[in-house]
Design a protein around this motif. Structure first.
Motif, mmCIF file in Angstrom:
data_model
loop_
_atom_site.group_PDB
_atom_site.id
_atom_site.type_symbol
_atom_site.label_atom_id
_atom_site.label_comp_id
_atom_site.label_asym_id
_atom_site.label_seq_id
_atom_site.Cartn_x
_atom_site.Cartn_y
_atom_site.Cartn_z
ATOM 1 N N TRP A 108 0.835 -1.206 0.000
ATOM 2 C CA TRP A 108 0.000 0.000 0.000
ATOM 3 C C TRP A 108 0.867 1.253 0.000
ATOM 4 O O TRP A 108 0.550 2.259 -0.639
ATOM 5 C CB TRP A 108 -0.935 -0.023 1.199
ATOM 6 C CG TRP A 108 -1.918 1.107 1.278
ATOM 7 C CD1 TRP A 108 -2.081 1.973 2.318
ATOM 8 C CD2 TRP A 108 -2.899 1.488 0.291
ATOM 9 N NE1 TRP A 108 -3.089 2.863 2.059
ATOM 10 C CE2 TRP A 108 -3.613 2.591 0.817
ATOM 11 C CE3 TRP A 108 -3.232 1.015 -0.967
ATOM 12 C CZ2 TRP A 108 -4.643 3.223 0.111
ATOM 13 C CZ3 TRP A 108 -4.257 1.640 -1.677
ATOM 14 C CH2 TRP A 108 -4.936 2.728 -1.135
ATOM 15 N N ARG A 122 -7.856 5.811 -1.741
ATOM 16 C CA ARG A 122 -8.828 4.909 -2.354
ATOM 17 C C ARG A 122 -9.703 5.636 -3.360
ATOM 18 O O ARG A 122 -10.009 5.133 -4.441
ATOM 19 C CB ARG A 122 -9.717 4.278 -1.285
ATOM 20 C CG ARG A 122 -10.657 3.211 -1.833
ATOM 21 C CD ARG A 122 -12.073 3.323 -1.307
ATOM 22 N NE ARG A 122 -12.780 4.509 -1.708
ATOM 23 C CZ ARG A 122 -13.328 4.705 -2.901
ATOM 24 N NH1 ARG A 122 -13.218 3.800 -3.855
ATOM 25 N NH2 ARG A 122 -13.966 5.826 -3.187
ATOM 26 N N GLN A 123 -10.116 6.858 -3.011
ATOM 27 C CA GLN A 123 -10.966 7.641 -3.903
ATOM 28 C C GLN A 123 -10.249 7.945 -5.213
ATOM 29 O O GLN A 123 -10.855 7.914 -6.286
ATOM 30 C CB GLN A 123 -11.398 8.923 -3.200
ATOM 31 C CG GLN A 123 -12.361 8.680 -2.045
ATOM 32 C CD GLN A 123 -12.567 9.912 -1.168
ATOM 33 O OE1 GLN A 123 -11.755 10.832 -1.180
ATOM 34 N NE2 GLN A 123 -13.645 9.922 -0.398
ATOM 35 N N ASN A 158 -17.228 4.701 0.046
ATOM 36 C CA ASN A 158 -16.461 5.431 1.066
ATOM 37 C C ASN A 158 -16.710 4.950 2.497
ATOM 38 O O ASN A 158 -16.220 5.563 3.444
ATOM 39 C CB ASN A 158 -16.681 6.942 0.967
ATOM 40 C CG ASN A 158 -16.081 7.520 -0.300
ATOM 41 O OD1 ASN A 158 -15.015 7.081 -0.737
ATOM 42 N ND2 ASN A 158 -16.753 8.479 -0.905
ATOM 43 N N THR A 181 -11.948 -0.644 -4.588
ATOM 44 C CA THR A 181 -12.038 -1.123 -3.212
ATOM 45 C C THR A 181 -10.632 -1.495 -2.744
ATOM 46 O O THR A 181 -9.842 -2.025 -3.521
ATOM 47 C CB THR A 181 -12.950 -2.361 -3.136
ATOM 48 O OG1 THR A 181 -14.251 -2.012 -3.619
ATOM 49 C CG2 THR A 181 -13.062 -2.882 -1.712
ATOM 50 N N VAL A 182 -10.338 -1.238 -1.484
ATOM 51 C CA VAL A 182 -9.022 -1.570 -0.930
ATOM 52 C C VAL A 182 -9.209 -2.382 0.344
ATOM 53 O O VAL A 182 -9.877 -1.939 1.286
ATOM 54 C CB VAL A 182 -8.202 -0.304 -0.619
ATOM 55 C CG1 VAL A 182 -6.877 -0.678 0.063
ATOM 56 C CG2 VAL A 182 -7.931 0.487 -1.892
ATOM 57 N N ASN A 216 -5.874 7.060 3.937
ATOM 58 C CA ASN A 216 -6.145 5.877 3.121
ATOM 59 C C ASN A 216 -7.412 6.061 2.293
ATOM 60 O O ASN A 216 -7.471 5.641 1.134
ATOM 61 C CB ASN A 216 -6.298 4.645 4.018
ATOM 62 C CG ASN A 216 -4.997 4.224 4.682
ATOM 63 O OD1 ASN A 216 -3.917 4.535 4.200
ATOM 64 N ND2 ASN A 216 -5.108 3.530 5.790
ATOM 65 N N ALA A 247 0.006 3.716 -2.937
ATOM 66 C CA ALA A 247 -0.658 4.959 -2.527
ATOM 67 C C ALA A 247 0.320 6.064 -2.150
ATOM 68 O O ALA A 247 -0.100 7.200 -1.933
ATOM 69 C CB ALA A 247 -1.582 4.677 -1.348
ATOM 70 N N TYR A 284 -11.795 -0.557 2.649
ATOM 71 C CA TYR A 284 -12.240 0.745 2.156
ATOM 72 C C TYR A 284 -13.098 0.504 0.911
ATOM 73 O O TYR A 284 -12.589 0.142 -0.151
ATOM 74 C CB TYR A 284 -11.031 1.631 1.824
ATOM 75 C CG TYR A 284 -10.220 1.990 3.048
ATOM 76 C CD1 TYR A 284 -10.422 3.194 3.718
ATOM 77 C CD2 TYR A 284 -9.259 1.112 3.550
ATOM 78 C CE1 TYR A 284 -9.690 3.512 4.857
ATOM 79 C CE2 TYR A 284 -8.530 1.424 4.690
ATOM 80 C CZ TYR A 284 -8.753 2.631 5.337
ATOM 81 O OH TYR A 284 -8.028 2.941 6.465
ATOM 82 N N HIS A 285 -14.405 0.677 1.082
ATOM 83 C CA HIS A 285 -15.341 0.362 0.013
ATOM 84 C C HIS A 285 -15.529 1.542 -0.939
ATOM 85 O O HIS A 285 -15.230 2.695 -0.602
ATOM 86 C CB HIS A 285 -16.689 -0.047 0.604
ATOM 87 C CG HIS A 285 -16.665 -1.388 1.266
ATOM 88 N ND1 HIS A 285 -16.543 -2.564 0.563
ATOM 89 C CD2 HIS A 285 -16.739 -1.738 2.586
ATOM 90 C CE1 HIS A 285 -16.558 -3.584 1.408
ATOM 91 N NE2 HIS A 285 -16.668 -3.114 2.639
ATOM 92 N N GLN A 286 -16.095 1.258 -2.100
ATOM 93 C CA GLN A 286 -16.240 2.283 -3.121
ATOM 94 C C GLN A 286 -17.305 3.319 -2.762
ATOM 95 O O GLN A 286 -17.354 4.389 -3.372
ATOM 96 C CB GLN A 286 -16.540 1.642 -4.474
ATOM 97 C CG GLN A 286 -15.389 0.760 -4.966
ATOM 98 C CD GLN A 286 -15.219 0.805 -6.463
ATOM 99 O OE1 GLN A 286 -15.371 1.837 -7.099
ATOM 100 N NE2 GLN A 286 -14.905 -0.337 -7.045
#
Length: 280
Positions: free
Chosen positions: A159, A179-180, A200, A185-186, A175, A163, A196-198
């Motif tokens: 990561w 992700r955004q 948010n 998704t992470v 984080n 990132a 970390y979902h899409q």
């Protein structure tokens, strides 16, 4: 932030319909496993089989064929050097894993680019291990993520590479911003893994421990995640991802009651029994 519990397993792991066949539970393609790191893609493939995917194919180095079929004869093999066949299978499968044991060379880059270019838009693509590092080395590939359903499964060092966030600065707020930007998704693998979902939302595990600190653990998670996404495709994808990640640590915790280390191969063998427990 939502702290996950076993409730997510009872929600997602449901009894199988009486009138069903292997085609109902999804096709998974796992791509990776160089000459020296074939075990990674074999463990991911085996976990996908044991966690219930209907059909699992493994695109890997031909040198891994004997070990793959000795370990898990249910997995179908293809030589990933056969680009025509690999491309055909990429377009046929419901879930794709790319990265476990993949070499960080031009050929690994070509395979990753092939997946990101030709995977179906609605096909979940799980990017793990070496494929994450390849993306960090070739960031122009990130533009291929647009309109793709991508799930990254990095450990903290991976990561950091992807990132550009040092491990000691990997806080939820930073984080989430990363992700955004990735529009993916992470699943950040660590003690008390964070998802970390899409949309948010941030979901977190409260289980897991040092008994999981062994090679192949992340590959096994990747296979479980692929199998859950393949067979529970009619359910909410956020819940399915949560359930897969939680289930992996749950099985390890169960085994840790009698084992100092919970080996990925033993986790695989235990998966069907514990899934049955929650399906009841």
């Amino acid at each position: 932030m939502l702290l996950l519990t076993t409730d997510i397993l009872s929600q997602v792991i449901t009894p199988r319909p009486l009138l069903s066949h292997k085609g109902n539970f999804g096709r998974v393609l796992a791509i990776g496993g160089s000459l020296n790191f074939g075990g990674a893609i074999i463990m991911a493939s085996q976990a996908a089989v044991y966690a219930g995917a209907g059909l699992v194919s493994c695109a890997t180095n031909r040198a891994n064929l004997s070990a793959l079929h000795a370990r898990c004869p249910e997995v179908m093999f293809l030589d990933y050097h056969d680009q025509k066949q690999t491309l055909s299978v990429i377009q046929q499968n419901d879930v794709i894993i790319i990265g476990p044991g993949l070499d960080l060379d031009d050929f690994g880059f070509e395979l990753l680019s092939l997946v990101l270019t030709y995977a179906k838009e609605d096909c979940p693509v799980i990017i793990d291990g070496s494929a994450i590092t390849l993306l960090s080395q070739h960031p122009f590939l990130l533009k291929k993520l647009k309109n793709k359903n991508v799930i990254f499964t990095p450990h903290q060092m991976e990561w950091q590479r992807l990132a550009q966030i040092p491990i000691n600065q990997q806080e939820q707020a930073t984080n989430l911003i990363a992700r955004q930007k990735l529009e993916a998704t992470v699943v950040l693998k660590k003690f008390q893994t964070e998802i970390y979902h899409q949309n948010n939302q941030i979901h977190q595990l409260s289980i897991g421990g040092p008994y999981m600190a062994t090679g192949g653990m992340g590959d096994t998670l990747t296979g479980i995640l692929a199998a859950f996404l393949a067979q529970f495709h009619n359910q909410d994808s956020i819940a399915v991802i949560d359930a897969a990640v939680y289930f992996h640590s749950y099985v390890a915790r169960e085994l840790s009651q009698d084992n100092y280390v919970t080996l990925p191969s033993i986790i695989c063998q235990t998966i069907p029994t514990i899934m049955r427990r929650f399906a009841n």
